[in-house]
Design a protein around this motif. Structure first.
Motif, mmCIF file in Angstrom:
data_model
loop_
_atom_site.group_PDB
_atom_site.id
_atom_site.type_symbol
_atom_site.label_atom_id
_atom_site.label_comp_id
_atom_site.label_asym_id
_atom_site.label_seq_id
_atom_site.Cartn_x
_atom_site.Cartn_y
_atom_site.Cartn_z
ATOM 1 N N LEU A 105 -14.136 5.909 17.215
ATOM 2 C CA LEU A 105 -15.239 6.867 17.247
ATOM 3 C C LEU A 105 -16.512 6.154 16.823
ATOM 4 O O LEU A 105 -16.454 5.059 16.257
ATOM 5 C CB LEU A 105 -14.964 8.033 16.286
ATOM 6 N N SER A 106 -17.642 6.780 17.020
ATOM 7 C CA SER A 106 -18.900 6.169 16.594
ATOM 8 C C SER A 106 -18.952 5.995 15.079
ATOM 9 O O SER A 106 -19.692 5.147 14.576
ATOM 10 C CB SER A 106 -20.077 7.026 17.063
ATOM 11 N N ILE A 107 -18.169 6.741 14.332
ATOM 12 C CA ILE A 107 -18.148 6.647 12.871
ATOM 13 C C ILE A 107 -17.173 5.591 12.372
ATOM 14 O O ILE A 107 -17.168 5.243 11.204
ATOM 15 C CB ILE A 107 -17.774 8.006 12.241
ATOM 16 N N GLY A 108 -16.305 5.089 13.247
ATOM 17 C CA GLY A 108 -15.295 4.114 12.862
ATOM 18 C C GLY A 108 -13.980 4.398 13.577
ATOM 19 O O GLY A 108 -13.876 5.326 14.373
ATOM 20 N N SER A 109 -12.968 3.609 13.267
ATOM 21 C CA SER A 109 -11.667 3.811 13.901
ATOM 22 C C SER A 109 -10.736 4.518 12.927
ATOM 23 O O SER A 109 -10.837 4.354 11.710
ATOM 24 C CB SER A 109 -11.073 2.491 14.372
ATOM 25 N N PRO A 125 -5.704 12.542 9.514
ATOM 26 C CA PRO A 125 -6.493 12.868 8.343
ATOM 27 C C PRO A 125 -7.754 11.996 8.308
ATOM 28 O O PRO A 125 -7.831 10.977 9.009
ATOM 29 C CB PRO A 125 -5.553 12.540 7.185
ATOM 30 N N LEU A 126 -8.722 12.388 7.497
ATOM 31 C CA LEU A 126 -9.981 11.649 7.401
ATOM 32 C C LEU A 126 -10.473 11.678 5.962
ATOM 33 O O LEU A 126 -10.589 12.754 5.363
ATOM 34 C CB LEU A 126 -11.041 12.288 8.307
ATOM 35 N N ARG A 127 -10.718 10.504 5.446
ATOM 36 C CA ARG A 127 -11.431 10.390 4.174
ATOM 37 C C ARG A 127 -12.685 9.592 4.483
ATOM 38 O O ARG A 127 -12.608 8.476 5.009
ATOM 39 C CB ARG A 127 -10.576 9.681 3.134
ATOM 40 N N ASP A 128 -13.846 10.183 4.201
ATOM 41 C CA ASP A 128 -15.117 9.553 4.580
ATOM 42 C C ASP A 128 -16.045 9.499 3.372
ATOM 43 O O ASP A 128 -15.641 9.834 2.256
ATOM 44 C CB ASP A 128 -15.752 10.327 5.742
ATOM 45 N N GLY A 184 -6.001 3.397 6.741
ATOM 46 C CA GLY A 184 -6.435 3.378 8.142
ATOM 47 C C GLY A 184 -7.140 4.644 8.590
ATOM 48 O O GLY A 184 -7.589 4.740 9.730
ATOM 49 N N ASN A 185 -7.263 5.609 7.695
ATOM 50 C CA ASN A 185 -7.973 6.858 7.992
ATOM 51 C C ASN A 185 -9.106 7.073 7.009
ATOM 52 O O ASN A 185 -9.554 8.196 6.787
ATOM 53 C CB ASN A 185 -6.997 8.046 7.949
ATOM 54 N N THR A 186 -9.563 5.959 6.404
ATOM 55 C CA THR A 186 -10.651 6.005 5.434
ATOM 56 C C THR A 186 -11.822 5.204 5.976
ATOM 57 O O THR A 186 -11.668 4.048 6.366
ATOM 58 C CB THR A 186 -10.177 5.421 4.086
#
Length: 197
Positions: A105-109, A125-128, A184-186
Motif C-alpha cells: 500500500l502507499s503507507i507500507g507493506s 491487523p495493522l499497528r501504525d 510484518g503488520n507494523t
C-alpha cells in the motif's frame, strides 16, 4: 445456550453490515451506514464488547473523517513459507495464523494471514503511527473475513479500505484476548483513518 444464539446473531448482523457496504455504490454513504450499524450493535446488542457503563454506548464510536484516497485494490503477493504463528486467545484457546502473502500500500507493506479458527479466514491487523497516540495501542484490524469484514476482491487481489480499520474487542473489554499486529503488520506512518480513540 442464549450466549451462543446471540453470538450467531452478532455475526449475522456484521455480515449483513458489510454486504450493505458492498452493495452501496457511493463509498462515503456506505461508510456512514457502516458506522451507524456498528454504533447500533455496540450500543444495544447483548454481544457488544462495551461494558454496560461505557460512555461509548451513548456517544458512538469515534472515527477519523472518511478519506476516499485510502481505498486500495491490491494484489496478494507471494511470500516465503514460514512456521505457523500461534496466538493465545484466552478462553477461546490458541489461534493459529499462517502467513499467505503480502500487500503493498502507499503507507507500507502488510502481511496477510490465514486464520485456521472459525472455519478459516483472511486476517490483516495493522499497528501504525497512531497506535497508542490516536488509536488503540495494540493496533486495529483492516480485514478479518472470519468475522465478516470483506469489502471485495478476487482470486488474486483484495480490496482494502483504511477507513474501515477498527479496534479489536480487547480494546473495550479485558474479557477478550485478541491477536495483535506482528512485526510484518507494523508500520511507522500515521494512518488517520478508521476508528480512533
Amino acid at each position: 445456550m442464549a450466549d451462543s444464539l446471540t453470538l450467531v446473531d452478532w455475526r449475522r448482523r456484521v455480515n449483513e453490515m458489510y454486504a450493505d457496504v458492498r452493495a452501496e455504490p457511493d463509498r462515503a454513504t456506505g461508510h456512514a451506514r457502516w458506522r451507524a450499524a456498528r454504533d447500533e450493535l455496540f450500543r444495544t446488542h447483548p454481544q457488544s464488547p462495551l461494558l454496560d457503563d461505557d460512555p461509548l454506548r451513548e456517544t458512538g464510536l469515534p472515527y477519523w473523517p472518511y478519506d476516499p484516497e485510502l481505498r486500495f485494490d491490491v494484489a496478494l503477493l507471494p511470500v516465503e513459507p514460514t512456521d505457523d504463528r500461534l496466538v493465545d486467545a484466552g478462553g477461546d484457546g490458541t489461534i493459529t495464523m499462517k502467513l499467505i502473502g503480502r500487500v503493498e500500500l502507499s503507507i507500507g507493506s502488510l502481511d496477510v494471514w490465514w486464520l485456521h479458527q472459525y472455519g478459516g479466514g483472511i486476517f490483516i491487523p495493522l499497528r501504525d503511527g497512531t497506535s497508542g497516540d490516536g488509536s488503540y495501542g495494540g493496533g486495529r484490524y483492516l480485514l478479518d473475513t472470519a468475522k465478516g469484514s470483506w469489502l471485495g476482491g478476487d482470486a488474486e487481489s483484495l480490496t482494502l479500505d483504511l477507513n474501515y480499520a477498527y479496534h479489536p474487542s480487547c480494546r473495550y473489554n479485558p474479557r477478550w484476548q485478541c491477536p495483535l499486529a506482528p512485526p510484518g503488520n507494523t508500520i511507522t506512518s500515521r494512518v488517520e483513518a478508521g476508528e480512533r480513540l
